[in-house]
Design an enzyme around this catalytic site. Structure first.
Site, PDB file in Angstrom:
ATOM      1  N   GLU A  79       0.821  -1.206   0.000  1.00  3.79           N
ATOM      2  CA  GLU A  79       0.000   0.000   0.000  1.00  3.79           C
ATOM      3  C   GLU A  79       0.858   1.261   0.000  1.00  3.79           C
ATOM      4  O   GLU A  79       0.475   2.280  -0.579  1.00  3.79           O
ATOM      5  CB  GLU A  79      -0.950   0.003   1.200  1.00  3.79           C
ATOM      6  CG  GLU A  79      -2.066  -1.018   1.102  1.00  3.79           C
ATOM      7  CD  GLU A  79      -2.948  -0.812  -0.120  1.00  3.79           C
ATOM      8  OE1 GLU A  79      -3.159   0.350  -0.530  1.00  3.79           O
ATOM      9  OE2 GLU A  79      -3.434  -1.807  -0.674  1.00  3.79           O
ATOM     10  N   TYR A 137      -5.408   6.661   5.067  1.00  2.60           N
ATOM     11  CA  TYR A 137      -5.599   5.701   3.972  1.00  2.60           C
ATOM     12  C   TYR A 137      -4.872   4.385   4.256  1.00  2.60           C
ATOM     13  O   TYR A 137      -5.470   3.304   4.196  1.00  2.60           O
ATOM     14  CB  TYR A 137      -5.107   6.285   2.640  1.00  2.60           C
ATOM     15  CG  TYR A 137      -5.173   5.265   1.533  1.00  2.60           C
ATOM     16  CD1 TYR A 137      -6.354   5.063   0.835  1.00  2.60           C
ATOM     17  CD2 TYR A 137      -4.072   4.466   1.215  1.00  2.60           C
ATOM     18  CE1 TYR A 137      -6.446   4.096  -0.157  1.00  2.60           C
ATOM     19  CE2 TYR A 137      -4.154   3.501   0.231  1.00  2.60           C
ATOM     20  CZ  TYR A 137      -5.343   3.327  -0.455  1.00  2.60           C
ATOM     21  OH  TYR A 137      -5.432   2.362  -1.424  1.00  2.60           O
ATOM     22  N   ASP A 188      -9.288   5.955  -1.959  1.00  2.00           N
ATOM     23  CA  ASP A 188      -8.303   6.606  -2.819  1.00  2.00           C
ATOM     24  C   ASP A 188      -9.017   7.198  -4.027  1.00  2.00           C
ATOM     25  O   ASP A 188     -10.248   7.267  -4.079  1.00  2.00           O
ATOM     26  CB  ASP A 188      -7.225   5.606  -3.237  1.00  2.00           C
ATOM     27  CG  ASP A 188      -7.771   4.476  -4.103  1.00  2.00           C
ATOM     28  OD1 ASP A 188      -9.004   4.390  -4.289  1.00  2.00           O
ATOM     29  OD2 ASP A 188      -6.959   3.670  -4.604  1.00  2.00           O
TER      30      ASP A 188
END
Length: 341
Positions: free
Chosen positions: A36, A117, A135
């Protein structure tokens, strides 16, 4: 209606979802953190080779925590946004002694370099807890489904609530990654969605009204700032000069070829720079110019190869063997001049 939304999305994901090395039935905390972090502002196809090399070199949190920053930056070279690499290492340093690992949003966001996030991606993909890592892909899917023209500051919360309501009863890992793939493969940006392939088209307001190209509303982008640089390939006896950048700002703490702002192409300007740097110059050659675009600025580079008669006394210049340049983390912005070493 809610159940069919989830059922159609997950059926599509099982058939068309991407097979990626970090997608496993139970990916580790570390695998999710690395993938990520790399995927932020970077295409999947570019991340694939970096991810494999990174895990081969640093297979665990402990291995990454015991590495040097220079080792990490060198392996990250060419992937861009180098602050991600530093933050990933800082997070590993904090996480390595922890047992158990953090498992709440607050604990995760308290770690160096981990924002909302990444924290929510870890919660959903590793811990299988209800959280949506929103996102650009999820914002785009939501924007078209709901024809949302809310300000970006509100749209993120809107999207999270919307998907939580419709997908809250299914595995959060599958739900999150299905939406990511839908945005990446079908609900494409720049007004080019492949609506005939979309499992959620029956629920999409923009599609029903034929206004897919209007959503989400485009944000006005500032034109990138143009910066002119003259970059020098200083060569002496099989060695090339490098210089370490400052520890703050753009490309901080990486190595670069010595450079100055502006275009230095005429003899008078070059002679002044060589005199200020204390260089004993034997030969000067103009190389092909190059350009590198960052998110907020563009470098236009005049590249100059300079053969020296002797090594200068400047302590900021590090002369390394040509064959050893690969041992130093050098931004891809300098790839053109690097080819002429």
């Amino acid at each position: 209606m809610m159940e069919s939304f989830a059922r159609l999305l997950l059926a599509w994901y099982r058939e068309h979802g991407r097979s990626l090395p970090w997608r496993k039935e139970n990916p580790s905390f570390y695998e999710v953190l690395v993938s990520e972090t790399m995927l932020q502002q970077t295409r999947v196809d570019k991340v694939l080779s970096y991810y494999a090399r990174f895990l081969q070199r640093f297979p665990t949190l402990q291995a990454l925590a015991s590495s040097s920053e220079e080792d990490v930056l060198r392996l990250w070279e060419g992937l861009g946004y180098y602050s991600r690499a530093r933050n990933l290492r800082r997070a590993a340093l904090a996480l390595a002694p922890m047992d158990p690992l953090p498992s709440t949003l607050e604990e995760l966001m308290a770690l160096p370099g981990i924002g909302e996030y990444t924290a929510k991606a870890l919660l959903s993909i590793h811990y299988h807890r209800p959280a949506f890592a929103v996102d650009g892909n999820l914002l785009r899917v939501h924007g078209r489904l709901q024809m949302s023209d809310a300000p970006l500051s509100l749209r993120r919360k809107e999207a999270e609530s919307f998907f939580q309501e419709r997908l809250g009863k299914v595995d959060p890992s599958d739900a999150n990654q299905a939406l990511m793939d839908l945005g990446e493969l079908v609900c494409l940006p720049h007004g080019k969605p492949l609506c005939s392939l979309c499992p959620l088209s029956p629920f999409c307001r923009a599609h029903r009204e034929g206004r897919e190209r209007d959503y989400p509303p485009r944000q006005e982008k500032k034109a990138p700032r143009l910066v002119f640089l003259t970059v020098f390939l200083l060569v002496h006896d099989g060695k090339v000069a490098l210089r370490k950048r400052d520890g703050k700002g753009l490309l901080s703490a990486l190595y670069e070829f010595p450079n100055v702002e502006g275009r230095a192409e005429d003899e008078k300007t070059l002679a002044r720079i060589f005199r200020e740097w204390g260089l004993d110059v034997e030969q000067v050659e103009l190389l092909p110019s190059s350009r590198h675009r960052f998110s907020h600025l563009v470098w236009e580079m005049t590249n100059v190869r300079v053969v020296l008669r002797s090594l200068p006394q400047d302590p900021s210049l590090l002369f390394v063997e040509r064959e050893r340049i690969a041992d130093y983390p050098i931004p891809s912005a300098f790839c053109e001049i690097r080819r002429h070493r």
